[in-house]
Design a protein around this motif. Structure first.
Motif, short mmCIF file in Angstrom:
data_model
loop_
_atom_site.label_atom_id
_atom_site.label_comp_id
_atom_site.label_asym_id
_atom_site.label_seq_id
_atom_site.Cartn_x
_atom_site.Cartn_y
_atom_site.Cartn_z
N GLN A 143 42.77 35.84 33.19
CA GLN A 143 41.90 37.01 33.25
C GLN A 143 42.57 38.20 32.57
O GLN A 143 41.94 38.94 31.83
N VAL A 144 43.85 38.37 32.80
CA VAL A 144 44.59 39.47 32.18
C VAL A 144 44.61 39.29 30.67
O VAL A 144 44.37 40.25 29.93
N GLU A 145 44.86 38.09 30.20
CA GLU A 145 44.88 37.83 28.76
C GLU A 145 43.56 38.22 28.11
O GLU A 145 43.54 38.84 27.05
N LEU A 146 42.45 37.88 28.75
CA LEU A 146 41.14 38.22 28.21
C LEU A 146 40.86 39.73 28.27
O LEU A 146 40.04 40.23 27.50
N SER A 147 41.53 40.43 29.15
CA SER A 147 41.29 41.86 29.33
C SER A 147 42.21 42.73 28.47
O SER A 147 42.01 43.93 28.40
#
Length: 150
Positions: A143-147
């Protein structure tokens, strides 16, 4: 003309005072610092590029507690640091992930300091370990990578 003379005299007096003070302290035998030895805690935190601790609590203690306070109670002083304990905005991880990665107002971005796993760890700590927060920890490294800002 009288104002110019007084100003010039004041500036010269101040300059002489500073020069005298600097000369006096130069002779006090104060050792010149030529090397820096980090403390064991500093070595643990900053061993290599970025922050190397991985637990959400350690990351919070290292980077966040100075402004948001140790238990997330927030503070008002040189700025306003919102309380994280009891903050309903932390129920879902998206908000906290966005703020940690991008910063907000006076809070800096940590996108270039923390890895995806570290951001997820600190957000999960904010959700379930800080100051009595009892939200379900739900942040993931994916999720962090996508954000992350592009």
């Amino acid at each position: 003309m009288r104002f110019q003379t007084r100003t010039t005299r004041t500036v010269l007096t101040a300059t002489a005072f500073v020069a005298t003070a600097l000369t006096m302290h130069a002779d006090d035998g104060i050792p010149e610092i030529t090397t820096f030895e980090p403390t064991p805690l500093e070595e643990k935190i900053f061993d290599g590029p970025g922050v190397t601790v991985t637990s959400g609590q350690e990351i919070y203690s290292t980077l966040c507690a100075g402004c948001h306070m140790p238990e997330g109670e927030g503070a008002v002083g040189g700025g306003m640091y919102p309380a994280l304990a009891g903050n309903e905005k932390l129920e879902y991880p998206d908000y906290a992930v966005f703020i940690v990665l991008n910063g907000y107002k006076a809070m800096p971005s940590f996108a270039h300091t923390l890895s995806d796993e570290q951001v997820a760890a600190v957000v999960n700590y904010l959700q379930s370990g800080l100051g009595g927060n009892s939200f379900e920890p739900a942040a993931t490294a994916e999720q962090v990578e996508l954000s992350r800002p592009q």
